[in-house]
Design a protein around this motif. Structure first.
Motif, PDB file in Angstrom:
ATOM      1  N   ASN A 245       0.837  -1.187   0.000  1.00 21.90           N
ATOM      2  CA  ASN A 245       0.000   0.000   0.000  1.00 21.90           C
ATOM      3  C   ASN A 245       0.881   1.249   0.000  1.00 21.90           C
ATOM      4  O   ASN A 245       1.773   1.406   0.832  1.00 21.90           O
TER       5      ASN A 245
ATOM      6  N   LEU B 255      -1.727   6.445   2.724  1.00 23.02           N
ATOM      7  CA  LEU B 255      -1.875   6.487   4.168  1.00 23.02           C
ATOM      8  C   LEU B 255      -3.344   6.660   4.517  1.00 23.02           C
ATOM      9  O   LEU B 255      -4.075   7.410   3.865  1.00 23.02           O
ATOM     10  N   SER B 256      -3.719   6.006   5.590  1.00 21.49           N
ATOM     11  CA  SER B 256      -5.068   6.210   6.111  1.00 21.49           C
ATOM     12  C   SER B 256      -5.113   7.521   6.891  1.00 21.49           C
ATOM     13  O   SER B 256      -4.081   8.152   7.156  1.00 21.49           O
ATOM     14  N   ASP B 257      -6.302   7.948   7.253  1.00 23.79           N
ATOM     15  CA  ASP B 257      -6.443   9.198   8.007  1.00 23.79           C
ATOM     16  C   ASP B 257      -5.737   9.115   9.353  1.00 23.79           C
ATOM     17  O   ASP B 257      -5.102  10.087   9.803  1.00 23.79           O
ATOM     18  N   THR B 258      -5.812   7.963  10.017  1.00 22.13           N
ATOM     19  CA  THR B 258      -5.144   7.804  11.312  1.00 22.13           C
ATOM     20  C   THR B 258      -3.631   7.846  11.154  1.00 22.13           C
ATOM     21  O   THR B 258      -2.922   8.476  11.950  1.00 22.13           O
ATOM     22  N   GLN B 259      -3.113   7.179  10.134  1.00 19.07           N
ATOM     23  CA  GLN B 259      -1.670   7.195   9.896  1.00 19.07           C
ATOM     24  C   GLN B 259      -1.180   8.591   9.524  1.00 19.07           C
ATOM     25  O   GLN B 259      -0.101   9.016   9.944  1.00 19.07           O
ATOM     26  N   ARG B 260      -1.954   9.304   8.726  1.00 19.05           N
ATOM     27  CA  ARG B 260      -1.546  10.659   8.341  1.00 19.05           C
ATOM     28  C   ARG B 260      -1.550  11.593   9.542  1.00 19.05           C
ATOM     29  O   ARG B 260      -0.671  12.449   9.680  1.00 19.05           O
ATOM     30  N   GLU B 261      -2.538  11.431  10.451  1.00 21.39           N
ATOM     31  CA  GLU B 261      -2.585  12.273  11.656  1.00 21.39           C
ATOM     32  C   GLU B 261      -1.418  11.971  12.578  1.00 21.39           C
ATOM     33  O   GLU B 261      -0.812  12.897  13.149  1.00 21.39           O
ATOM     34  N   ALA B 262      -1.059  10.695  12.710  1.00 26.46           N
ATOM     35  CA  ALA B 262       0.089  10.339  13.548  1.00 26.46           C
ATOM     36  C   ALA B 262       1.390  10.840  12.934  1.00 26.46           C
ATOM     37  O   ALA B 262       2.315  11.245  13.652  1.00 26.46           O
ATOM     38  N   LYS B 263       1.472  10.844  11.628  1.00 28.14           N
ATOM     39  CA  LYS B 263       2.687  11.326  10.951  1.00 28.14           C
ATOM     40  C   LYS B 263       2.873  12.821  11.171  1.00 28.14           C
ATOM     41  O   LYS B 263       3.995  13.299  11.380  1.00 28.14           O
TER      42      LYS B 263
END
Length: 296
Positions: free
Chosen positions: A237, A240-248
């Motif tokens: 993949n 990025l998912s929304d959660t991964q983008r927010e953590a990044k």
């Protein structure tokens, strides 16, 4: 646009007709001469490739007194010593002398037939400098030149085309119907205008535009076709998912200091470390002779 270039009255212009072995541009050059004569301009022709009789064929005979042919065709290299004009006389001084022999009230149009003869016996850089000086105006109102592009290197042709205010590249038409002219015109503001037209030259040297050709790449794209996703069949993949983008976005960058770290670096406390050096007796350091311990 071709007719606009041929009928142009802008001073200080340099019109370059570029042809090849596939199609000769001399008829279009003669059309330029005829158009200038009909505008009651004085035209001087430096003829290297055809005789005066061949050049005059088809031109407006009522304006013959304003057409001056300088014969460089019979002896272009000056081997006989009796040539009226040679390729080695293509200098600003000699051209000015030729123009002064026929006094006129206004500036003249200079026609060079052809530039290929001159470029084969002169340094291209020197010719570019002379053309730049001629097109600035003065005694020469405009310059019209014929260039056989397939006789020269690409860099030489590109340099001459860069100097021209209008470049007309001619080629044979498809199925023997007329000829194709690719026109590049540079305005005073520096804007480039390009066009491509199919034309024909009549017996009286007038130009007739038959049609305009569409430019390659101007066809609109089909919006109904579905776009291909290059990441559709990957085994991993890339998104990025929304959660991964927010953590990044919450991760601190390694080269960005926090406010606490900046404050600690700029205002060190009393417990900050220092390095103190106290020389002992074995150091034997002499301030008047720092190199005393060297065996020199």
């Amino acid at each position: 646009m071709l007719l606009e270039v041929l009928q142009g009255t802008e001073a200080g212009g340099f019109i370059l007709i570029q042809d090849s072995v596939n199609y000769c541009g001399r008829h279009l050059l003669k059309s330029c001469i005829n158009t200038a004569l009909k505008r009651e301009e004085v035209v001087h022709v430096l003829g290297f490739e055809v005789s005066q009789e061949e050049l005059n064929d088809g031109l407006d005979r009522t304006s013959a007194q304003r057409l001056h042919f300088h014969n460089a065709y019979s002896d272009p290299l000056g081997w006989t010593g009796n040539s009226p004009f040679t390729v080695h006389q293509f200098t600003l001084e000699d051209i000015g002398t030729l123009l002064k022999q026929t006094p006129q009230a206004k500036a003249v149009t200079l026609v060079i037939d052809s530039l290929s003869w001159i470029l084969r016996h002169h340094d291209p850089a020197a010719i570019c400098q002379k053309l730049q000086a001629l097109k600035k105006g003065g005694v020469v109102r405009a310059v019209i030149g014929l260039l056989h592009s397939d006789l020269h290197q690409r860099g030489t042709v590109g340099s001459i085309c860069h100097l021209a205010t209008s470049v007309i590249t001619v080629a044979p038409g498809t199925r023997g119907l007329g000829a194709v002219a690719k026109i590049t015109r540079r305005t005073k503001s520096g804007k480039l205008m390009q066009d491509e037209e199919i034309f024909s030259i009549n017996e009286d040297l007038t130009v007739t535009i038959q049609s305009k050709r569409s430019h390659p790449g101007s066809t609109p794209m089909n919006t109904d076709e579905s776009e291909v996703d290059p990441t559709a069949h990957l085994t991993f993949n890339l998104r990025l998912s929304d959660t991964q983008r927010e953590a990044k976005e919450k991760l601190p960058l390694p080269f960005v200091f926090s406010k606490e770290k900046k404050s600690a670096l700029l205002h060190p406390g009393t417990g900050s470390g220092r390095i103190l050096y106290e020389p002992d007796a074995n150091d034997d350091y002499d301030q008047e002779d720092p190199d005393d311990d060297l065996d020199v």
